[in-house]
Write an enzyme that holds these catalytic residues in place. Structure first.
Site, short mmCIF file in Angstrom:
data_model
loop_
_atom_site.label_atom_id
_atom_site.label_comp_id
_atom_site.label_asym_id
_atom_site.label_seq_id
_atom_site.Cartn_x
_atom_site.Cartn_y
_atom_site.Cartn_z
N HIS A 218 -6.67 1.62 2.86
CA HIS A 218 -7.77 2.56 2.65
C HIS A 218 -7.47 3.89 3.33
CE1 HIS A 218 -9.89 -1.25 1.65
NE2 HIS A 218 -10.35 -0.46 0.70
N ARG A 221 -4.03 8.38 0.28
CA ARG A 221 -3.27 8.11 -0.95
C ARG A 221 -4.07 7.18 -1.88
NH1 ARG A 221 1.85 9.39 -1.92
NH2 ARG A 221 2.32 9.66 0.29
N ASP A 371 -11.21 2.22 -8.90
CA ASP A 371 -11.08 1.82 -7.49
C ASP A 371 -10.16 0.62 -7.32
OD1 ASP A 371 -13.34 0.68 -4.86
OD2 ASP A 371 -11.45 1.79 -4.78
C1 PDB Z 1 -10.94 -5.31 -3.51
C2 PDB Z 1 -11.97 -5.31 -2.57
C3 PDB Z 1 -11.82 -4.58 -1.40
C4 PDB Z 1 -10.66 -3.86 -1.18
F1 PDB Z 1 -4.42 -9.95 -2.83
C5 PDB Z 1 -9.64 -3.86 -2.12
F2 PDB Z 1 -5.08 -8.90 -1.04
C6 PDB Z 1 -9.78 -4.57 -3.29
F3 PDB Z 1 -4.78 -7.82 -2.88
N1 PDB Z 1 -8.72 -4.55 -4.22
N2 PDB Z 1 -8.32 -3.41 -4.84
C7 PDB Z 1 -7.24 -3.70 -5.58
C8 PDB Z 1 -7.91 -5.60 -4.57
C9 PDB Z 1 -6.95 -5.08 -5.41
N3 PDB Z 1 -7.94 -6.93 -4.15
C10 PDB Z 1 -6.92 -7.74 -4.67
N4 PDB Z 1 -5.96 -7.26 -5.49
C11 PDB Z 1 -5.93 -5.96 -5.91
O1 PDB Z 1 -5.02 -5.57 -6.67
C12 PDB Z 1 -6.86 -9.18 -4.24
C13 PDB Z 1 -6.65 -9.26 -2.71
C14 PDB Z 1 -6.97 -10.64 -2.21
C15 PDB Z 1 -5.18 -8.97 -2.35
CL1 PDB Z 1 -11.12 -6.23 -4.97
ZN ZN Z 2 -11.52 2.28 -2.69
#
Ligand code: PDB
Ligand code: ZN
Length: 463
Positions: A218, A221, A371
């Site tokens: 977060h 970028r 997002d």
């Molecule tokens: C989500 C909620 C909060 C923050 F395997 C980020 F660890 C995300 F990646 N978010 N944004 C993109 C993701 C992605 N969460 C996941 N994959 C993504 O590509 C799964 C997560 C368990 C990861 Cl959804």
């Molecule tokens: Zn975001």
């Protein structure tokens, strides 16, 4: 190939003797390799589960342990604190108790300050800097640069590529991303439509950049990725021809500000750890409320207020829509938003673009798509984001374990693998979301949904 870097440490294992170690870390190394280097420096085996490692900068700031640990020099060694066994947890509990006491004292001091400061006049008059500031979370954001370098010009190839999900977000430095964001305002016709001032826009974007934290995921970028994907969706689906200028301004500003000052620990942590944000926002989307509040704190300052020339009712409408869009990025709202949008998409006569509430919901669905859209991008662009997100999640669950707080299974480094996490996320969250939006917006399948399906295949073979 980056040259392997050295990281200089002072090992503090709780004994009276402190020793100095140097370890090699390079950005190519996997997270586990880096962690075992740190464990080795602390004379611990990285598999020992009852030991906790914390890496601190000299000034006490907690640093992530991973390929992105910022490099340092012999002069400003980091302190690697290791605690094993339960005395480790007790010591950390003692530390977190101390932190709790410090926070309580700080709050008392802030409360005292507020009680003796003037009663605000309620018309949003600016606090002058020497006056006692409101809760320091929204104190005046980092000072903006006195004079800005000239706006970069980009080749036609770059500005065309910017309109597509294949744009490589890794090849640009922060200041170049600032100029690319400024270009989006121009290309969308917003500068002329709203008489936006170039200098104010650049200062706004520089101040936004400075108000994102250097989290693994977060960070500024990520903000650029979300704005660029939104910009790409507008062009690929031709939505930019259907939206009013104010709606495009709302989308761009919302994407840019949607994760401002993210602390790297999610809402569950804010609630379970009773943090200041959890307290201020009564556990109701604390992070998203904070992101929106920081955005409008920046917009309130005249030298970064890009909305300054908007007529009052345009400003009011824009503020209402921006807040709705930023709050819509809280994934706790995902199910509710999907349900409402599905009902609108399946209405007799199709999605009602003459209904202001339906238009507002569409903007919220577009920022939601943008997002979490990393897997729309080519694999070499998207894959590092999963590593970065897992690094942030693991740091949170390490801290929750150390503080005796509940932690989510999808954040537990003992349980999660990249592939299995992505298969579930793509199958049950990403594809349903984009397929639903594709019922309303045209031309999503080939440029946007196909790449997501191939990412699913890729992670299925990896799992
Ligand atoms: C989500 C909620 C909060 C923050 F395997 C980020 F660890 C995300 F990646 N978010 N944004 C993109 C993701 C992605 N969460 C996941 N994959 C993504 O590509 C799964 C997560 C368990 C990861 Cl959804
Ligand atoms: Zn975001």
């Amino acid at each position: 190939m980056a040259t392997p870097d050295l990281i200089y440490l002072t090992i503090d294992d709780g004994s009276s003797t402190k020793r100095e170690e140097t370890i090699r870390v390079s950005a190519e190394m996997q997270l586990e390799e880096v962690r075992s280097a740190f464990y080795a420096a602390a004379n611990l085996s990285s598999s020992s589960t009852n030991s906790v490692l914390k890496l601190y900068r000299k000034d006490g700031v907690l640093l992530p342990i991973g390929p992105n640990t910022p490099r340092n020099s012999k002069e400003d060694r980091y302190i690697l604190k290791s605690r094993t066994g339960n005395e480790g947890v007790d010591a950390l509990n003692a530390v977190s108790d101390l932190l709790g006491q410090i926070t309580a004292i700080k709050e008392k001091v802030d409360a005292m300050k507020r009680s003796i400061s003037e009663v605000p006049d309620g018309h949003g008059a600016k606090h002058n800097p020497d006056e006692l500031t409101p809760p320091n979370l929204l104190a005046r954001r980092r000072p903006t640069l006195p004079s800005l370098p000239p706006q970069r010009t980009f080749t036609r190839d770059v500005t065309e590529h910017l309109k597509h999900p294949t744009f490589d977000v890794w090849q640009w430095q922060d200041d170049e991303m600032v100029d690319l964001l400024a270009h989006m305002f121009t290309e969308l016709g917003l500068m002329t439509e709203f008489k936006l001032d170039e200098e104010t826009l650049r200062r706004f974007l520089q101040c936004v950049k400075g108000s994102y934290n250097t989290n693994p995921f977060h960070n500024f970028r990520h903000c650029f990725c979300v704005a660029q994907m939104m910009y790409g969706i507008l062009h690929v689906t031709n939505l930019h021809a259907q939206l009013q200028p104010l709606e495009k301004l709302v989308l761009l500003i919302s994407c840019i500000g949607h994760d401002l000052d993210h602390p790297g620990f999610n809402n569950a942590y804010q609630v379970n750890a009773s943090t200041e944000l959890g307290l201020i926002y009564n556990d109701i989307s604390p992070l998203e409320n904070h992101h929106a509040a920081v955005l409008f704190t920046i917009l309130k300052e005249s030298d970064t207020n890009i909305l300054r020339s908007l007529p009052a009712n345009d400003y009011r409408e824009a503020r209402k829509q921006i807040i709705a869009c930023v709050l819509a990025t809280d994934m706790a709202k995902h199910g509710e938003l999907m349900g409402r949008f599905k009902a609108g998409a399946e209405r007799e006569g199709g999605y009602d673009m003459t209904d202001p509430a339906a238009r507002s919901l569409l903007l919220q669905m577009v920022i939601k798509c943008a997002d979490i859209s990393n897997e729309v991008r080519p694999k070499h662009v998207s894959e590092p984001w999963v590593d970065n997100l897992l690094e942030e999640f693991f740091a949170q669950s390490d801290r929750e374990k150390a503080e005796g707080l509940p932690f989510a299974p999808f954040m537990d480094r003992q349980k999660v693998t990249k592939a299995s996490a992505q298969v579930g996320f793509i199958q049950f969250v990403l594809i349903p979301l984009f397929e639903l939006v594709a019922k309303v917006l045209p031309n999503m399948e080939e440029p946007i949904i196909q790449p997501i399906r191939s990412a699913l295949q890729y992670y299925k073979t990896l799992a």
